[in-house]
Design an enzyme around this catalytic site. Structure first.
Site, mmCIF file in Angstrom:
data_model
loop_
_atom_site.group_PDB
_atom_site.id
_atom_site.type_symbol
_atom_site.label_atom_id
_atom_site.label_comp_id
_atom_site.label_asym_id
_atom_site.label_seq_id
_atom_site.Cartn_x
_atom_site.Cartn_y
_atom_site.Cartn_z
ATOM 1 N N GLY A 11 -4.718 -8.265 2.589
ATOM 2 C CA GLY A 11 -3.683 -7.269 2.986
ATOM 3 C C GLY A 11 -3.390 -7.747 4.442
ATOM 4 O O GLY A 11 -3.755 -8.743 4.886
ATOM 5 N N ASP A 32 -11.093 -8.228 -2.954
ATOM 6 C CA ASP A 32 -9.807 -7.657 -2.797
ATOM 7 C C ASP A 32 -9.379 -7.576 -4.316
ATOM 8 O O ASP A 32 -9.666 -8.458 -5.292
ATOM 9 C CB ASP A 32 -8.529 -8.315 -2.189
ATOM 10 C CG ASP A 32 -7.418 -7.557 -1.760
ATOM 11 O OD1 ASP A 32 -6.981 -6.621 -2.527
ATOM 12 O OD2 ASP A 32 -7.068 -7.482 -0.612
ATOM 13 N N ASN A 33 -8.803 -6.379 -4.818
ATOM 14 C CA ASN A 33 -8.466 -6.246 -5.926
ATOM 15 C C ASN A 33 -6.768 -6.728 -6.079
ATOM 16 O O ASN A 33 -6.214 -6.473 -7.385
ATOM 17 C CB ASN A 33 -8.291 -4.750 -6.857
ATOM 18 C CG ASN A 33 -7.802 -3.861 -6.002
ATOM 19 O OD1 ASN A 33 -6.851 -4.067 -4.967
ATOM 20 N ND2 ASN A 33 -7.668 -2.706 -6.450
ATOM 21 N N PHE A 82 -11.429 -2.721 4.930
ATOM 22 C CA PHE A 82 -9.934 -2.408 5.176
ATOM 23 C C PHE A 82 -9.481 -1.714 3.789
ATOM 24 O O PHE A 82 -8.387 -1.169 3.721
ATOM 25 C CB PHE A 82 -9.004 -3.746 5.299
ATOM 26 C CG PHE A 82 -9.466 -4.575 6.721
ATOM 27 C CD1 PHE A 82 -8.653 -4.008 7.541
ATOM 28 C CD2 PHE A 82 -10.085 -5.637 6.712
ATOM 29 C CE1 PHE A 82 -8.856 -4.494 8.985
ATOM 30 C CE2 PHE A 82 -10.075 -6.170 8.044
ATOM 31 C CZ PHE A 82 -9.695 -5.798 9.061
ATOM 32 N N SER A 126 -7.412 5.769 11.606
ATOM 33 C CA SER A 126 -6.290 5.643 11.916
ATOM 34 C C SER A 126 -5.910 6.836 13.133
ATOM 35 O O SER A 126 -6.530 7.735 13.127
ATOM 36 C CB SER A 126 -5.122 6.022 10.708
ATOM 37 O OG SER A 126 -3.933 6.260 10.927
ATOM 38 N N TYR A 151 -3.660 11.084 2.421
ATOM 39 C CA TYR A 151 -4.105 9.542 3.110
ATOM 40 C C TYR A 151 -4.831 9.931 4.295
ATOM 41 O O TYR A 151 -5.766 9.387 4.643
ATOM 42 C CB TYR A 151 -2.683 8.747 3.278
ATOM 43 C CG TYR A 151 -3.077 7.584 4.102
ATOM 44 C CD1 TYR A 151 -3.769 6.666 3.897
ATOM 45 C CD2 TYR A 151 -2.452 7.795 5.611
ATOM 46 C CE1 TYR A 151 -4.231 5.474 4.674
ATOM 47 C CE2 TYR A 151 -3.013 6.772 6.452
ATOM 48 C CZ TYR A 151 -3.669 5.509 5.982
ATOM 49 O OH TYR A 151 -3.856 4.514 6.942
ATOM 50 N N LYS A 155 -8.968 9.461 5.705
ATOM 51 C CA LYS A 155 -9.456 8.820 6.936
ATOM 52 C C LYS A 155 -10.583 9.686 7.523
ATOM 53 O O LYS A 155 -11.491 9.220 8.126
ATOM 54 C CB LYS A 155 -8.403 8.437 7.628
ATOM 55 C CG LYS A 155 -7.604 7.322 7.266
ATOM 56 C CD LYS A 155 -8.190 6.025 6.942
ATOM 57 C CE LYS A 155 -7.384 4.914 6.420
ATOM 58 N NZ LYS A 155 -8.283 3.586 6.087
ATOM 59 N N ASN A 181 -0.032 1.863 15.743
ATOM 60 C CA ASN A 181 0.887 1.341 14.870
ATOM 61 C C ASN A 181 0.905 -0.072 14.750
ATOM 62 O O ASN A 181 1.576 -0.790 15.698
ATOM 63 C CB ASN A 181 2.602 1.948 15.202
ATOM 64 C CG ASN A 181 2.444 3.250 14.873
ATOM 65 O OD1 ASN A 181 1.466 4.226 15.296
ATOM 66 N ND2 ASN A 181 3.464 3.782 13.872
ATOM 67 N N ASN A 200 8.689 2.050 3.981
ATOM 68 C CA ASN A 200 8.331 3.468 4.815
ATOM 69 C C ASN A 200 8.166 3.210 6.533
ATOM 70 O O ASN A 200 8.657 4.142 7.271
ATOM 71 C CB ASN A 200 6.898 4.116 4.393
ATOM 72 C CG ASN A 200 7.208 4.356 2.966
ATOM 73 O OD1 ASN A 200 7.956 5.080 2.394
ATOM 74 N ND2 ASN A 200 6.037 3.769 2.312
#
Ligand code: NAD
Ligand code: UFG
Length: 338
Positions: A11, A32-33, A82, A126, A151, A155, A181, A200
């Site tokens: 990612g 990772d998928n 992650f 985050s 979401y 976290k 950010n 987004n």
């Protein structure tokens, strides 16, 4: 060479961190998928560093598959976790999917770390855990506020789960990194953020307008009680963020058992308009925009105090904003050509 398991390493942040880890002499295996990333990221990392990271195509929610992947990599000294779904709006529509993906993944990882006696975990948290803070900038001591999306709630819950797991296992050490950010791309333009559909987030939206993919940027509100009326955020270069993970890994090697928490930001708040202006100045490309109404759930202003990361990790954000703008644009131009 010390081995690190990097979940979600294909990612956006994970791929830049893999580059930083490899450049620092670590051996990386990615789990990772590919739910939100592409397999060719491995080749792109190899083009940058000269080494293709090892890869396990595995879903972290699949307990058996994760157990097998850990069994093959039981010599790892740590995990950087992650892997998660991260779209705030989508999480409101699909809360079960978000809780399941983000929390079962974490539980599986912690369980296998314990089974294979892997002691160190770095977790991607985050700034969302601070909600709308009463005082600015936020420090790690600033009280957390109820999350405004499923979401964000994953976290908050993940931080609690990790703290409890560490408290119960004297062999375990954790570093929780609260990202502000992340923006920008690797200076080579070979890896970067790959938004799914209409972005987004502000930065990829700006670069897509610059590339002519979107007609104009909608700026969500100019009536906030901030210096210019626009929302303020702490935009941090993704390469700086990646370096902080290397620093965290080194820190854990000499850290007492327990959980440490660090804000990762620049310490500088920028408004939406200031970011648009910075992009225009750095690239020479004008961004067409329209001011629209506020986006529900947006925090008016938040930026980090990152002094603790400086003191303990020896880390500071150092990339010049104009270099970040140029890397974001270079990456956008590369992907637009394909
Ligand atoms: P990303 O979507 O680019 O990367 C996440 C990676 O995890 C993807 O490669 C995806 O395929 C993988 N993944 C997701 N679920 C998985 C699963 N069940 N099993 C295996 N792999 C899985 O996101 P990113 O921006 O690189 O974010 C990385 C982490 O940082 C996430 O935990 C995210 O919540 C957190 N974070 C991101 C931001 C941001 O603005 N980008 C801000 C704060 C925190
Ligand atoms: N914005 C616009 N137009 C857009 C997109 C964004 O004006 O098209 C504005 C937003 O209103 C906000 C700012 O740009 O003021 C930044 O928005 P982003 O969506 O880029 O980032 P957020 O701060 O809303 O979200 C980020 C992460 C989330 C995390 C959240 C809180 O993307 O994962 O911070 O920490 F949950």
């Amino acid at each position: 060479m010390q081995k690190i398991i990097v979940t979600g390493g294909c990612g956006y942040i994970g791929s830049h961190t893999t580059v930083a880890l490899q450049n620092a002499g670590y051996n990386v295996v990615i789990f990772d998928n590919l739910a939100n990333s592409r397999i060719d990221t491995l080749d792109r990392i190899a083009e940058i560093t000269g080494t293709r990271p090892d890869f396990e195509h595995v879903d972290c929610t699949d307990t058996n598959a994760i157990q097998n992947a850990f069994a093959k990599n039981s010599d790892a000294i740590g995990v950087i976790h992650f892997a998660a779904l991260k779209a705030v709006g989508e999480s409101v529509q699909k809360p079960i999917e978000y809780y399941k993906n983000n929390l079962i993944s974490l539980l599986n990882i912690l369980e296998q770390m314990s089974a294979f006696d892997i002691k160190n975990i770095v977790f991607s948290s985050s700034a969302t855990v601070y909600g709308t803070p009463d005082t600015l900038p936020v420090t790690e001591q600033t009280p957390l506020q109820p999350a405004t999306s499923p979401y964000g709630q994953t976290k908050v819950m993940a931080e609690t789960i990790i703290r409890d797991a560490v408290a119960a296992n004297s062999n375990l050490r954790a570093v929780l990194l609260r990202y502000f950010n992340p923006i920008g791309a690797h200076p080579s333009g070979k890896i970067g953020e790959l938004p799914n559909g209409v972005p987004n987030n502000l930065m990829p939206y700006i670069t897509q307008v610059a590339a002519g993919i979107r007609e104009k940027l909608n700026i969500f509100g100019n009536d906030y009680e901030t210096r210019d009326g626009f929302c303020i955020r702490d935009y941090i270069d993704v390469n700086d963020l990646a370096d902080a993970h290397v620093a965290a890994m080194r820190y854990m090697e000499q850290m007492q058992n327990g959980t440490a928490i660090f804000n990762l930001g620049t310490g500088r708040g920028l408004s939406v308009m200031e970011l648009v202006n910075a992009f225009e100045h750095a690239t020479g490309v004008k961004i067409k925009y329209e001011i629209t109404s506020r986006r529900p759930g947006d925090v008016p202003a938040i930026w980090a105090c990152a002094d603790l990361a400086k003191e303990k990790l020896g880390w500071v954000a150092k990339t010049d904003l104009s270099d970040t703008m140029k890397s974001a644009w270079r990456w956008q131009q590369n992907i637009s050509e394909k």
